[in-house]
Write a protein that holds these residues in place. Structure first.
Motif, PDB file in Angstrom:
ATOM      1  N   LEU A 152       0.823  -1.216   0.000  1.00 29.31           N
ATOM      2  CA  LEU A 152       0.000   0.000   0.000  1.00 29.31           C
ATOM      3  C   LEU A 152       0.857   1.266   0.000  1.00 29.31           C
ATOM      4  O   LEU A 152       0.501   2.269  -0.622  1.00 29.31           O
ATOM      5  CB  LEU A 152      -0.916  -0.009   1.224  1.00 29.31           C
ATOM      6  N   SER A 153       1.989   1.219   0.694  1.00 34.68           N
ATOM      7  CA  SER A 153       2.825   2.416   0.825  1.00 34.68           C
ATOM      8  C   SER A 153       4.019   2.407  -0.120  1.00 34.68           C
ATOM      9  O   SER A 153       4.943   3.214   0.039  1.00 34.68           O
ATOM     10  CB  SER A 153       3.333   2.541   2.269  1.00 34.68           C
ATOM     11  N   PHE A 154       4.008   1.526  -1.104  1.00 34.67           N
ATOM     12  CA  PHE A 154       5.178   1.409  -1.982  1.00 34.67           C
ATOM     13  C   PHE A 154       5.468   2.706  -2.727  1.00 34.67           C
ATOM     14  O   PHE A 154       6.620   3.100  -2.891  1.00 34.67           O
ATOM     15  CB  PHE A 154       4.991   0.269  -2.989  1.00 34.67           C
ATOM     16  N   ARG A 155       4.442   3.398  -3.173  1.00 39.47           N
ATOM     17  CA  ARG A 155       4.678   4.637  -3.926  1.00 39.47           C
ATOM     18  C   ARG A 155       5.326   5.719  -3.062  1.00 39.47           C
ATOM     19  O   ARG A 155       6.009   6.603  -3.575  1.00 39.47           O
ATOM     20  CB  ARG A 155       3.380   5.163  -4.540  1.00 39.47           C
ATOM     21  N   GLU A 156       5.116   5.646  -1.740  1.00 38.19           N
ATOM     22  CA  GLU A 156       5.749   6.614  -0.842  1.00 38.19           C
ATOM     23  C   GLU A 156       7.125   6.149  -0.368  1.00 38.19           C
ATOM     24  O   GLU A 156       8.049   6.960  -0.242  1.00 38.19           O
ATOM     25  CB  GLU A 156       4.874   6.863   0.393  1.00 38.19           C
ATOM     26  N   LEU A 165      -7.725   0.828   6.868  1.00 38.63           N
ATOM     27  CA  LEU A 165      -8.886   0.089   6.362  1.00 38.63           C
ATOM     28  C   LEU A 165      -8.558  -0.910   5.242  1.00 38.63           C
ATOM     29  O   LEU A 165      -9.057  -2.040   5.264  1.00 38.63           O
ATOM     30  CB  LEU A 165      -9.973   1.069   5.899  1.00 38.63           C
ATOM     31  N   PRO A 166      -7.748  -0.550   4.247  1.00 42.07           N
ATOM     32  CA  PRO A 166      -7.441  -1.536   3.201  1.00 42.07           C
ATOM     33  C   PRO A 166      -6.796  -2.801   3.761  1.00 42.07           C
ATOM     34  O   PRO A 166      -7.092  -3.915   3.320  1.00 42.07           O
ATOM     35  CB  PRO A 166      -6.480  -0.785   2.274  1.00 42.07           C
ATOM     36  N   VAL A 167      -5.936  -2.619   4.750  1.00 43.87           N
ATOM     37  CA  VAL A 167      -5.247  -3.752   5.361  1.00 43.87           C
ATOM     38  C   VAL A 167      -6.215  -4.598   6.190  1.00 43.87           C
ATOM     39  O   VAL A 167      -6.205  -5.839   6.127  1.00 43.87           O
ATOM     40  CB  VAL A 167      -4.087  -3.239   6.243  1.00 43.87           C
ATOM     41  N   ILE A 168      -7.054  -3.944   6.969  1.00 43.37           N
ATOM     42  CA  ILE A 168      -8.022  -4.661   7.815  1.00 43.37           C
ATOM     43  C   ILE A 168      -9.013  -5.435   6.949  1.00 43.37           C
ATOM     44  O   ILE A 168      -9.342  -6.600   7.245  1.00 43.37           O
ATOM     45  CB  ILE A 168      -8.754  -3.678   8.748  1.00 43.37           C
ATOM     46  N   LEU A 169      -9.495  -4.831   5.896  1.00 44.23           N
ATOM     47  CA  LEU A 169     -10.423  -5.525   4.990  1.00 44.23           C
ATOM     48  C   LEU A 169      -9.749  -6.733   4.349  1.00 44.23           C
ATOM     49  O   LEU A 169     -10.368  -7.792   4.186  1.00 44.23           O
ATOM     50  CB  LEU A 169     -10.922  -4.555   3.914  1.00 44.23           C
ATOM     51  N   SER A 170      -8.491  -6.589   3.990  1.00 46.30           N
ATOM     52  CA  SER A 170      -7.759  -7.714   3.399  1.00 46.30           C
ATOM     53  C   SER A 170      -7.620  -8.862   4.395  1.00 46.30           C
ATOM     54  O   SER A 170      -7.790 -10.034   4.042  1.00 46.30           O
ATOM     55  CB  SER A 170      -6.368  -7.258   2.935  1.00 46.30           C
ATOM     56  N   SER A 171      -7.310  -8.524   5.662  1.00 40.72           N
ATOM     57  CA  SER A 171      -7.171  -9.577   6.677  1.00 40.72           C
ATOM     58  C   SER A 171      -8.497 -10.269   6.946  1.00 40.72           C
ATOM     59  O   SER A 171      -8.534 -11.465   7.274  1.00 40.72           O
ATOM     60  CB  SER A 171      -6.611  -8.982   7.978  1.00 40.72           C
ATOM     61  N   ALA A 172      -9.614  -9.536   6.803  1.00 46.59           N
ATOM     62  CA  ALA A 172     -10.938 -10.140   7.000  1.00 46.59           C
ATOM     63  C   ALA A 172     -11.255 -11.150   5.907  1.00 46.59           C
ATOM     64  O   ALA A 172     -12.108 -12.026   6.089  1.00 46.59           O
ATOM     65  CB  ALA A 172     -12.005  -9.052   7.023  1.00 46.59           C
ATOM     66  N   GLY A 221      -6.669  -0.096  -1.680  1.00 43.10           N
ATOM     67  CA  GLY A 221      -5.944   1.162  -1.623  1.00 43.10           C
ATOM     68  C   GLY A 221      -6.284   2.082  -2.782  1.00 43.10           C
ATOM     69  O   GLY A 221      -6.429   3.297  -2.601  1.00 43.10           O
ATOM     70  N   LEU A 222      -6.418   1.511  -3.971  1.00 37.43           N
ATOM     71  CA  LEU A 222      -6.802   2.316  -5.135  1.00 37.43           C
ATOM     72  C   LEU A 222      -8.157   2.979  -4.913  1.00 37.43           C
ATOM     73  O   LEU A 222      -8.350   4.161  -5.241  1.00 37.43           O
ATOM     74  CB  LEU A 222      -6.856   1.436  -6.388  1.00 37.43           C
ATOM     75  N   LEU A 223      -9.091   2.208  -4.333  1.00 35.33           N
ATOM     76  CA  LEU A 223     -10.423   2.746  -4.059  1.00 35.33           C
ATOM     77  C   LEU A 223     -10.363   3.904  -3.069  1.00 35.33           C
ATOM     78  O   LEU A 223     -10.948   4.970  -3.285  1.00 35.33           O
ATOM     79  CB  LEU A 223     -11.333   1.636  -3.526  1.00 35.33           C
ATOM     80  N   PHE A 224      -9.634   3.721  -1.979  1.00 33.55           N
ATOM     81  CA  PHE A 224      -9.578   4.747  -0.942  1.00 33.55           C
ATOM     82  C   PHE A 224      -8.788   5.975  -1.389  1.00 33.55           C
ATOM     83  O   PHE A 224      -9.070   7.087  -0.944  1.00 33.55           O
ATOM     84  CB  PHE A 224      -9.000   4.171   0.352  1.00 33.55           C
ATOM     85  N   ARG A 225      -7.821   5.770  -2.253  1.00 36.23           N
ATOM     86  CA  ARG A 225      -7.118   6.930  -2.802  1.00 36.23           C
ATOM     87  C   ARG A 225      -8.048   7.708  -3.738  1.00 36.23           C
ATOM     88  O   ARG A 225      -8.004   8.943  -3.780  1.00 36.23           O
ATOM     89  CB  ARG A 225      -5.857   6.485  -3.546  1.00 36.23           C
ATOM     90  N   LYS A 226      -8.876   6.969  -4.470  1.00 32.32           N
ATOM     91  CA  LYS A 226      -9.777   7.615  -5.425  1.00 32.32           C
ATOM     92  C   LYS A 226     -10.808   8.483  -4.717  1.00 32.32           C
ATOM     93  O   LYS A 226     -11.177   9.567  -5.200  1.00 32.32           O
ATOM     94  CB  LYS A 226     -10.480   6.550  -6.276  1.00 32.32           C
ATOM     95  N   ILE A 227     -11.290   8.023  -3.561  1.00 31.08           N
ATOM     96  CA  ILE A 227     -12.291   8.815  -2.830  1.00 31.08           C
ATOM     97  C   ILE A 227     -11.630   9.776  -1.835  1.00 31.08           C
ATOM     98  O   ILE A 227     -12.285  10.367  -0.993  1.00 31.08           O
ATOM     99  CB  ILE A 227     -13.293   7.895  -2.091  1.00 31.08           C
ATOM    100  N   ASN A 228     -10.291   9.869  -1.929  1.00 26.05           N
ATOM    101  CA  ASN A 228      -9.508  10.835  -1.147  1.00 26.05           C
ATOM    102  C   ASN A 228      -9.451  10.523   0.344  1.00 26.05           C
ATOM    103  O   ASN A 228      -9.196  11.415   1.157  1.00 26.05           O
ATOM    104  CB  ASN A 228     -10.046  12.253  -1.357  1.00 26.05           C
ATOM    105  N   TRP A 229      -9.690   9.275   0.716  1.00 27.15           N
ATOM    106  CA  TRP A 229      -9.520   8.875   2.101  1.00 27.15           C
ATOM    107  C   TRP A 229      -8.035   8.686   2.425  1.00 27.15           C
ATOM    108  O   TRP A 229      -7.626   8.781   3.581  1.00 27.15           O
ATOM    109  CB  TRP A 229     -10.290   7.584   2.409  1.00 27.15           C
TER     110      TRP A 229
END
Length: 355
Positions: free
Chosen positions: A218-222, A251-258, A337-345
């Motif tokens: 998720l943080s690779f681009r940074e 959230l992206p990580v937690i959803l993935s673990s679920a 992560g793409l979704l949350f970046r798109k909605i600016n979260w």
């Protein structure tokens, strides 16, 4: 207020994460490697790895490393910094499985009290260490146990979850242990204290791996390759300062673990029958995966007591291990992560690790 949040919940947490990584996590990796090599035959070098790992991952050493790292993050004076070693050791031993949380709280207080008197007297070399040591150890004796019990109550939830249907258990255990891994609580110590093996241990590995691999991708681009390795093979706790600033990055990580949790328990039925501490390590030095593999061929006593037997792992087990530990967390977290970046979260820089 922002000043104190940064100092105590961002800088201190970041420092503690480094101390934990340099002691418990590295020590467990070295110890596990030595134990695996000893299976090839007795060798003084292999035994040295085990001994070195035991020293580094012992409760007093881990506590000291975390407390000193916290003091360093707070820019504490030298005499305060050195005195925090004993404070951290006391906190981690008295705090039990929740020792790291006790170290965080008490080391901050002791560091600040020691800093208040630092260089204020002509006998600073006595006063500063005494104030730091006595205030910290007194708080440890009075409160570390209770702070530790509060933290380890998470373990009670994990044990309750193991008695549920594998699908529900897979979600709960994976999410909870994954969260604990990233929080200033020792997931490895809790899993060891609870002797978390079997399907629950497998779900714990899934959750931990989702947090570590997930944040790495998720943080690779940074953070590029350095961040990928430090989080994917190190610890997701490095992201705690950023989580404090923007909890939605979790959230992206937690959803993935679920998702990976029930995939582990219901589809591949992955079991952690190696050392229970490995259940709480995830991909840190691949200790979680190594523990699962060794458990296939030689289950530990606690796992055998729960009905585990040695198996000859085939393509199905290896595929499940790779998917749950690496492939699915990477793909799922990247997509979320793409979704949350798109909605600016999640905004540019939200996941950048502090140097």
């Amino acid at each position: 207020m922002n000043k104190y949040v940064k100092r105590y919940l961002i800088d201190a947490l970041g420092g503690m994460a480094q101390g934990l990584f340099a002691s418990l996590l590295v020590g467990t990796i070295v110890k596990t490697l030595g134990q695996l090599l000893l299976r090839l035959g007795t060798n003084p070098v292999f035994q040295f790895f085990v001994d070195a790992g035991n020293f580094a991952s012992s409760a007093p050493v881990v506590g000291a490393a975390m407390a000193v790292a916290i003091g360093h993050a707070l820019s504490s004076p030298a005499l305060v910094l050195f005195s925090l070693a004993a404070v951290g050791s006391a906190c981690n031993q008295l705090g039990g499985a929740g020792g790291p949380l006790a170290v965080l709280v008490i080391a901050i207080i002791a560091a600040e009290l020691g800093s208040l008197v630092s260089k204020k007297t002509k006998v600073d070399i006595l006063v500063t260490p005494l104030v730091t040591l006595l205030s910290g150890t007194l708080l440890a004796v009075l409160t570390a146990k209770w702070i530790g019990l509060a933290a380890s109550s998470v373990g009670t939830l994990i044990m309750w979850a193991t008695n549920l249907h594998p699908f529900v258990m897979g979600i709960i255990v994976s999410v909870v242990v994954g969260i604990v891994l990233t929080l200033p609580i020792s997931s490895a110590a809790i899993c060891a204290a609870l002797s978390l093996t079997g399907l629950a241990g497998g779900a714990a590995v899934a959750g931990c791996s989702a947090n570590m691999v997930g944040f790495a991708v998720l943080s690779f681009r940074e953070n590029k390759w350095g961040g990928l390795l430090s989080q994917g093979l190190g610890t997701s706790m490095l992201q705690m300062p950023n989580i404090i600033k923007n909890p939605r990055i979790w959230l992206p990580v937690i959803l993935s673990s679920a998702i990976t949790g029930p995939v582990s328990t219901c589809i591949f039925k992955l079991q952690m029958n190696g050392a229970p501490v490995s259940s709480g390590m995830g991909t840190c030095g691949l200790v979680g995966q190594i523990g699962m593999i060794t458990g296939w061929y030689s289950p530990v006593e606690s796992a055998v007591a729960n009905g585990a037997t040695a198996i000859k792992a085939g393509a199905f087990e290896w595929t499940g291990l790779l998917l749950v530990s690496f492939i699915l967390p990477a793909i799922l977290t990247w997509a979320f992560g793409l979704l949350f970046r798109k909605i600016n979260w999640i905004k540019p820089g939200d996941l950048t690790l502090k140097d």
